[in-house]
Design a protein around this motif. Sequence first.
Motif, short mmCIF file in Angstrom:
data_model
loop_
_atom_site.label_atom_id
_atom_site.label_comp_id
_atom_site.label_asym_id
_atom_site.label_seq_id
_atom_site.Cartn_x
_atom_site.Cartn_y
_atom_site.Cartn_z
N TRP A 1 0.83 -1.20 0.00
CA TRP A 1 0.00 0.00 0.00
C TRP A 1 0.86 1.25 0.00
O TRP A 1 0.59 2.21 -0.73
CB TRP A 1 -0.94 0.03 1.20
CG TRP A 1 -1.75 1.28 1.22
CD1 TRP A 1 -2.92 1.50 0.55
CD2 TRP A 1 -1.43 2.50 1.89
NE1 TRP A 1 -3.35 2.78 0.78
CE2 TRP A 1 -2.45 3.42 1.59
CE3 TRP A 1 -0.39 2.90 2.70
CZ2 TRP A 1 -2.46 4.72 2.08
CZ3 TRP A 1 -0.39 4.20 3.20
CH2 TRP A 1 -1.42 5.08 2.89
N SER A 2 1.91 1.26 0.83
CA SER A 2 2.74 2.46 0.91
C SER A 2 3.52 2.68 -0.38
O SER A 2 3.71 3.82 -0.79
CB SER A 2 3.68 2.39 2.10
OG SER A 2 4.56 1.29 1.97
N TYR B 1 1.05 4.20 -2.65
CA TYR B 1 0.79 5.58 -2.23
C TYR B 1 1.96 6.49 -2.60
O TYR B 1 1.76 7.63 -3.03
CB TYR B 1 0.53 5.62 -0.72
CG TYR B 1 0.06 6.96 -0.23
CD1 TYR B 1 -1.26 7.35 -0.39
CD2 TYR B 1 0.94 7.84 0.40
CE1 TYR B 1 -1.70 8.58 0.06
CE2 TYR B 1 0.51 9.06 0.85
CZ TYR B 1 -0.81 9.43 0.67
OH TYR B 1 -1.24 10.65 1.11
N GLN C 1 1.82 7.46 -6.21
CA GLN C 1 0.71 8.32 -6.58
C GLN C 1 0.79 9.73 -5.98
O GLN C 1 0.07 10.62 -6.40
CB GLN C 1 -0.63 7.70 -6.12
CG GLN C 1 -0.90 6.34 -6.71
CD GLN C 1 -1.07 6.40 -8.20
OE1 GLN C 1 -1.68 7.32 -8.73
NE2 GLN C 1 -0.52 5.41 -8.89
N SER C 2 1.66 9.93 -5.01
CA SER C 2 1.68 11.21 -4.30
C SER C 2 2.94 12.00 -4.63
O SER C 2 3.88 11.49 -5.23
CB SER C 2 1.59 10.97 -2.80
OG SER C 2 2.69 10.19 -2.38
N GLY D 1 3.05 7.98 3.15
CA GLY D 1 3.50 6.66 2.71
C GLY D 1 4.71 6.17 3.48
O GLY D 1 4.83 4.99 3.78
#
Length: 122
Positions: A77-78, A81, A84-85, A93
């Motif tokens: 997930w991190s 993230y 995407q960030s 993240g």
Amino acid sequence: MGNPKLGLKIALCGALLPVAVLCVFRWRYITAFLSLCFAWVPLCAPFCLLQLFLCQRCRDIVLRLLPLGAACVGVLWSLWYLSQSSNWEVLGGLFVLVPSMLVLTGCGLGWLVWYLMERREK
């Protein structure tokens, strides 16, 4: 008591990630990498003890793999993230990635210690 080789294979795959990162960078960073390893191991020691306790006391493989699965979900997930960030959002993240990597490393060390103990008993 289950198959200790499954957890060992997962732990070895997780342990090869820093080696692959090290091979991508130049070898002059080896001292920085080793100092990071010496700083990292004491931080992941509680998770190693937790995994070792689960391997010795729990017969169910799902319970043994639960911390490892949660850490893998956190890492994936991190990483998603982080891709995407941008800017300050990256910190969110990283706040998930670092503890997840600690749990992943600790679980890998716990599986390794348990495998070596099982092998010594035979």
